[in-house]
Motif scaffolding. Structure first.
Motif, short mmCIF file in Angstrom:
data_model
loop_
_atom_site.label_atom_id
_atom_site.label_comp_id
_atom_site.label_asym_id
_atom_site.label_seq_id
_atom_site.Cartn_x
_atom_site.Cartn_y
_atom_site.Cartn_z
N LEU A 55 -21.75 16.40 16.72
CA LEU A 55 -21.11 15.16 17.16
C LEU A 55 -19.61 15.21 16.93
CD1 LEU A 55 -21.30 12.26 18.19
CD2 LEU A 55 -21.76 11.53 15.85
N MET A 56 -19.20 15.64 15.74
CA MET A 56 -17.78 15.72 15.43
C MET A 56 -17.10 16.76 16.32
SD MET A 56 -17.77 15.43 11.25
CE MET A 56 -15.98 15.43 11.19
N GLY A 57 -17.80 17.84 16.62
CA GLY A 57 -17.25 18.86 17.49
C GLY A 57 -17.02 18.34 18.90
N ASN A 58 -17.97 17.56 19.39
CA ASN A 58 -17.83 16.96 20.73
C ASN A 58 -16.65 16.00 20.78
OD1 ASN A 58 -20.07 18.36 21.67
ND2 ASN A 58 -21.49 16.69 21.21
N GLU A 59 -16.47 15.22 19.71
CA GLU A 59 -15.37 14.26 19.66
C GLU A 59 -14.02 14.97 19.61
OE1 GLU A 59 -16.27 11.97 16.22
OE2 GLU A 59 -17.68 10.63 17.26
N ALA A 60 -13.99 16.17 19.01
CA ALA A 60 -12.74 16.93 18.88
C ALA A 60 -12.46 17.79 20.10
CB ALA A 60 -12.79 17.80 17.63
N GLY A 61 -13.39 17.78 21.05
CA GLY A 61 -13.20 18.60 22.25
C GLY A 61 -13.73 20.01 22.09
N GLY A 62 -14.61 20.21 21.13
CA GLY A 62 -15.18 21.54 20.89
C GLY A 62 -15.19 21.85 19.41
N ARG A 63 -16.24 22.54 18.94
CA ARG A 63 -16.35 22.86 17.52
C ARG A 63 -15.19 23.69 17.02
NH1 ARG A 63 -22.32 25.31 17.26
NH2 ARG A 63 -21.51 26.29 19.15
N GLU A 64 -14.63 24.53 17.92
CA GLU A 64 -13.52 25.38 17.50
C GLU A 64 -12.25 24.58 17.22
OE1 GLU A 64 -13.51 24.77 21.88
OE2 GLU A 64 -15.01 25.43 20.43
N SER A 65 -12.23 23.31 17.62
CA SER A 65 -11.05 22.47 17.39
C SER A 65 -11.15 21.66 16.10
CB SER A 65 -10.87 21.51 18.58
OG SER A 65 -10.68 22.22 19.79
N LEU A 66 -12.27 21.73 15.42
CA LEU A 66 -12.46 20.95 14.20
C LEU A 66 -11.57 21.42 13.06
CD1 LEU A 66 -16.33 20.34 14.05
CD2 LEU A 66 -14.53 18.62 14.30
N GLY A 67 -11.39 22.74 12.96
CA GLY A 67 -10.61 23.27 11.85
C GLY A 67 -11.44 23.57 10.63
N PHE A 68 -12.77 23.44 10.74
CA PHE A 68 -13.68 23.82 9.66
C PHE A 68 -15.02 24.19 10.27
CE2 PHE A 68 -14.34 19.24 10.15
CZ PHE A 68 -15.71 19.11 10.08
N THR A 69 -15.86 24.84 9.49
CA THR A 69 -17.16 25.30 9.98
C THR A 69 -18.29 24.47 9.38
OG1 THR A 69 -17.49 26.90 8.20
CG2 THR A 69 -16.24 27.63 10.12
N LYS A 70 -19.49 24.74 9.86
CA LYS A 70 -20.66 24.06 9.34
C LYS A 70 -20.86 24.37 7.85
CE LYS A 70 -24.04 24.09 12.17
NZ LYS A 70 -25.23 24.55 12.94
N VAL A 71 -20.51 25.60 7.47
CA VAL A 71 -20.61 26.00 6.06
C VAL A 71 -19.64 25.18 5.21
CG1 VAL A 71 -20.25 27.89 4.42
CG2 VAL A 71 -21.40 28.33 6.60
N ASP A 72 -18.41 24.95 5.72
CA ASP A 72 -17.44 24.13 5.00
C ASP A 72 -17.97 22.71 4.81
OD1 ASP A 72 -15.55 26.22 4.93
OD2 ASP A 72 -14.84 25.70 6.93
N GLN A 73 -18.61 22.18 5.84
CA GLN A 73 -19.19 20.84 5.78
C GLN A 73 -20.28 20.78 4.71
OE1 GLN A 73 -20.99 19.62 9.45
NE2 GLN A 73 -21.65 17.63 8.69
#
Length: 219
Positions: free
Chosen positions: A157-175
């Motif tokens: 969900l957060m990845g979609n809001e940011a325009g793609g997971r690569e735009s989040l600046g963190f990974t699922k492991v970081d979360q």
């Protein structure tokens, strides 16, 4: 805090490390070298540290994340998805030392050359030492957890809001690590914290004493 002696003298870049450059703290030196790595396209990590009897850091090594070589993979050799080798034995490094006369750290050694290509500018935000969860993103993660939204779904969900997971600046492991640290910190207070402190003291008294902790849905 800006590190000292960053002025541009003799054509030197103020964002590039150089020998004798000084810093007030070890963390300040780390932040400066990490910012340099982000600008160039490589990740860093902490290496060895030396301390005196008062636990004051006397020297610290920062290395490129590709320093050294991975140890023997002890997993099943027939695994379908073996881990990719990411280390190249890179010798790039920054060593800082404590000067007790001026009460500052100074750069004692700086090895600039790397033995690998750098990451493109558009991808540097996903390097291990560059990834971070912002305050607003942490709030979103907290709200998703309180709403019982599964970790995978919240990340998507957060990845979609940011325009793609690569735009989040963190990974699922970081979360996942963020949530784990948050739970661990919450256990340090109140009744649960008192029990844990008692268990830790028992461990010091009796090395054979063992305890484990399991959290329920209410933490």
């Amino acid at each position: 805090m800006e590190p000292n002696n960053h002025e541009n003298d003799g054509g030197e870049c103020d964002w590039k490390p150089r020998v004798r450059m000084t810093f007030d703290t070890e963390q300040e030196a780390y932040n400066f070298y990490n910012a340099y790595g982000g600008r160039m396209g490589f990740s860093i990590r902490r290496g060895y540290v030396n301390k005196n009897k008062e636990a004051q850091i006397t020297s610290r090594l920062f290395v490129c994340n590709k320093e050294g070589f991975r140890g023997v993979d002890k997993r099943d050799p027939l695994t379908k998805n073996p881990r990719q080798e990411v280390r190249t034995g890179c010798q790039a490094r920054l060593i800082i030392k404590w000067d007790r006369n001026i009460h500052k750290f100074f750069v004692g050694e700086f090895v600039e050359q790397h033995n690998h290509i750098f990451v493109p500018t558009e991808c540097t935000h996903m390097l291990p030492s560059q990834r971070k969860i912002s305050a607003s993103q942490a709030t979103e993660i907290d709200l998703a957890e309180k709403s019982r939204i599964r970790l995978n779904a919240a990340f998507e969900l957060m990845g979609n809001e940011a325009g793609g997971r690569e735009s989040l600046g963190f990974t699922k492991v970081d979360q996942k690590n963020y949530l784990r640290m948050k739970r661990q910190n919450s256990l340090a207070y109140g009744e649960a914290g008192s029990i844990l402190q008692y268990f830790r003291e028992k461990t010091l008294e009796n090395p054979s004493f063992f305890y484990s902790v399991q959290l329920d849905s209410e933490e």
